[in-house]
Scaffold this motif. Structure first.
Motif, PDB file in Angstrom:
ATOM      1  N   THR A   1       0.815  -1.219   0.000  1.00 59.41           N
ATOM      2  CA  THR A   1       0.000   0.000   0.000  1.00 59.41           C
ATOM      3  C   THR A   1       0.847   1.268   0.000  1.00 59.41           C
TER       4      THR A   1
ATOM      5  N   ARG B   1       3.817   0.372  -4.129  1.00 56.79           N
ATOM      6  CA  ARG B   1       2.636  -0.421  -4.494  1.00 56.79           C
ATOM      7  C   ARG B   1       2.589  -0.738  -5.985  1.00 56.79           C
TER       8      ARG B   1
ATOM      9  N   ASN C   1       3.026  -4.460  -6.916  1.00 61.22           N
ATOM     10  CA  ASN C   1       2.094  -5.493  -6.446  1.00 61.22           C
ATOM     11  C   ASN C   1       1.894  -6.636  -7.428  1.00 61.22           C
TER      12      ASN C   1
END
Length: 161
Positions: A94, A99, A102
């Motif tokens: 996050t 991020r 991811n």
């Protein structure tokens, strides 16, 4: 003798490059106990990608190479690491600077946390030392940051990645 002295001695004694790379990763694993994946990366000449040199899976006790990462795919990270020198992302999935990894990197590799510091040569960014936590989130502490910074400076000063 502490781990920094051992590593310095190896570098100064011209120990084989691959052995020093393994020792750098092992030293980072000792200094940053929550990290279970340690890797060294170098930038290509135009900063369009970082290439993995070596990665240590601490739990398996094995070394490997990871896929190169392209700047065009992860512009937030590339800008942040060069500009800030340090990225502390206990929740890397996050964190605004990480991020972006991811789908392509964190989820496939089960990575939850990241602690990175830039490596320099003649005051120019040349690479990154990366400490990651697989399988669970790590809560990096100030001592982890300080140890990684000291290790990165030592590597940058003595050894060309």
């Amino acid at each position: 003798m502490d781990v920094f002295e051992e590593l310095t001695r190896s570098i100064e004694q011209d120990v084989e490059r691959d052995e020093i790379l393994r020792q750098i990763c092992s030293t980072a694993a000792t200094l940053i106990p929550q990290a279970n994946l340690i890797s060294l990366w170098n930038f290509d000449a135009d900063f369009s990608k970082i290439q993995n040199i070596i990665a240590l899976d601490v739990e398996a006790g094995s070394f490997s190479k990871l896929a190169d990462l392209q700047q065009k795919d992860f512009p937030e990270y590339f800008s942040a690491i060069v500009e800030n020198e340090l990225i502390v992302a206990s929740d890397a999935r996050t964190h605004p600077m990480t991020r972006c990894f991811n789908e392509a990197y964190f989820i496939p590799n089960d990575i939850f946390s990241l602690l990175d510091f830039i490596l320099h040569k003649d005051f120019k960014p040349v690479g990154v030392i990366c400490c990651e936590s697989r399988g669970k989130q790590a809560h990096w502490i100030k001592e982890d940051e300080d140890n990684l910074r000291t290790l990165a400076v030592l590597i940058s000063f003595y050894f060309e990645i």
